[in-house]
Each structure stands twice: as structure tokens, then as C-alpha cells.
Design a protein around this motif. Sequence first.
Motif, mmCIF file in Angstrom:
data_model
loop_
_atom_site.group_PDB
_atom_site.id
_atom_site.type_symbol
_atom_site.label_atom_id
_atom_site.label_comp_id
_atom_site.label_asym_id
_atom_site.label_seq_id
_atom_site.Cartn_x
_atom_site.Cartn_y
_atom_site.Cartn_z
ATOM 1 N N LEU A 1 -44.154 -35.975 -41.035
ATOM 2 C CA LEU A 1 -43.629 -37.139 -41.743
ATOM 3 C C LEU A 1 -42.192 -36.902 -42.175
ATOM 4 O O LEU A 1 -41.814 -35.768 -42.511
ATOM 5 C CB LEU A 1 -44.486 -37.440 -42.989
ATOM 6 N N ALA A 2 -41.388 -37.963 -42.162
ATOM 7 C CA ALA A 2 -40.030 -37.860 -42.692
ATOM 8 C C ALA A 2 -40.122 -37.609 -44.189
ATOM 9 O O ALA A 2 -40.726 -38.393 -44.924
ATOM 10 C CB ALA A 2 -39.259 -39.137 -42.401
ATOM 11 N N ALA A 3 -39.533 -36.505 -44.641
ATOM 12 C CA ALA A 3 -39.730 -36.088 -46.031
ATOM 13 C C ALA A 3 -38.435 -35.932 -46.815
ATOM 14 O O ALA A 3 -38.465 -35.919 -48.050
ATOM 15 C CB ALA A 3 -40.490 -34.761 -46.067
ATOM 16 N N ALA A 4 -37.303 -35.784 -46.130
ATOM 17 C CA ALA A 4 -36.049 -35.545 -46.837
ATOM 18 C C ALA A 4 -34.879 -35.906 -45.933
ATOM 19 O O ALA A 4 -35.010 -36.019 -44.713
ATOM 20 C CB ALA A 4 -35.947 -34.088 -47.261
ATOM 21 N N VAL A 5 -33.725 -36.094 -46.563
ATOM 22 C CA VAL A 5 -32.476 -36.266 -45.823
ATOM 23 C C VAL A 5 -31.510 -35.185 -46.264
ATOM 24 O O VAL A 5 -31.499 -34.778 -47.426
ATOM 25 C CB VAL A 5 -31.848 -37.664 -46.049
#
Length: 279
Positions: free
Chosen positions: A244-248
Motif C-alpha cells: 500500500l502507498a504509505a508515505a511520500v
Amino acid sequence: MNTRSHYDVVIIGAGMSGLAAGIRLAHFGRKVCIFERHNAVGGLNGFYSIAGRKFDVGLHALTNYVRPGVKGTPLTKLLRQLRIDRDELALCEQKQSRVAFGPRGEIDLRFTNDFTVLEGEVAAHFPSQIDGFRRLVAAVREFDDVSLSAAPISAREVVRRHVTDPLLEDMLFCPLMYYGSATEHDMEFGQFAIMFKALFLEGFARPFDGVRVILRVLLDKYRRAGGERRMKCGVQRIVTRAGLAAAVVLDDGTEVTADHILSSIGAPETARLFGAGER
């Protein structure tokens, strides 16, 4: 300056779609931050000034225009969802648009926000095609363009069941492919139907003072809803964890985590933000 290191939602890009998404999320109590690499909002729909005159860039008009009092249309729903009074946008409907083909534009179809104008133009310039054109319009009106179960189908294939003149076919496709999600030489019929309704059956409008009016209203609504934004603060990478996309990761190397990450900068541009093995 905003320095929070975690948000409910991070949005990449402060264009119209990013601002609109931020407004809706903030209305529902989410902690939202929009990250924008440039120093002004608007993305592909910004503006600039030369010698005191302001010029819009990108698309110059708002589609799906309907006059006040018309209910159940995309514009009416959008304004309600974003809590925008249409008077705030000071919309002026189009006088006329024209699709012109030929070396000197000698073959043209005019259209306005009154659909009968386009219908009359087709009847005048392509008299043998008018019955098929009307059948195509009926098919577009009946098509459920918000269905999630509809199988993708070529718009060219559907149009050719009704319109047999290649010139008329291309003239109808031209503005729809410009505004909509086109593929090479074609588009998906669901997109064709959406754009046909938006441009031909409903129409165009724009504020007298251009796109900056829309941007100013969206930005004001976002601020009032409690949304945060970081300008001149680009995202260089999206980090995934457990699929899952969790941070930038920002341009300065700072990592900001979020429960959800939305990108409004386009599919290819977003894909480039994922590292190897993280797609």
C-alpha cells in the motif's frame, strides 16, 4: 509553515482536481495536506500576466454548463458537493464554438449551449447523415456512463453504426478527444458519451475574469474547510509498505506518512514516483 509528519490524506498536486478532492475530504473531518512543486495553484489550468493582461493556460472553459435551476446535472451536483454558490463563479455561457476542417476551415460545424444548433448544422452540411446522427444522440442519452460493470468498447465502432460519413465522424470526435480521455485515433465509448453530453448536450461557460476566479474560489473553500497545503514542495517518490502507498518523500528528503495518498498529477507522472519494485 506546516510541519506535520503524518496526515489522514496526502494529495499530490494543487490543480483543480487536487483542490476539489481536498475540499471534500476536509468537509468530512480528514486532516489533509496538498503538496505542490510550483509556487501557484492550478496545475494545467493556471494563468500568467504579460503587460498587465492575464492569459489562461490549459483548457479555457468549464464543461457541463447548465443554466440556474436545472437539477440533476454534473455541474449542479459538483457545486453542491463543494459547497460553492454558482454566483461565486460568475459564469458566462458560451456564444458559439466551431469545429472547422479543411485547408481554410471551409467545412465547419457550429455549436452552442443550445443543442438544436448543432443538430441543424449536421442536417445542413450532412443531410444524408442526420437520421443516423439522431440515432447516435439517442444512444448517447440512453448509455449509463457511470456504470462500473460496463465492458469497454470502441467509440469509433459504436459511432460507425449510425454515422457513415468519415468526415462527420472525425468532426464529432475532434473536440471530445481534446477534452476527454482519448487513445490513439479512438476513445472508449463511455468517455465519448460523457464528453458528448458535457460539450454538446450541456455546453461551456467560463467566468468573465477567467480561470483564476475558479481557482480562487476552490482555494478559499479548501482553506475554510481546514485543509493544509505546502507550496514549492514537490514529491519525489511514493513509498509503499505491505503493498500500500504509505508515505511520500519530498524533494528535500523529508518523509511524510499518510493513511491514504491521492495523486492528481496524471497516471504516467504518478507511476514515475514509485521506486523499483513498488508498483
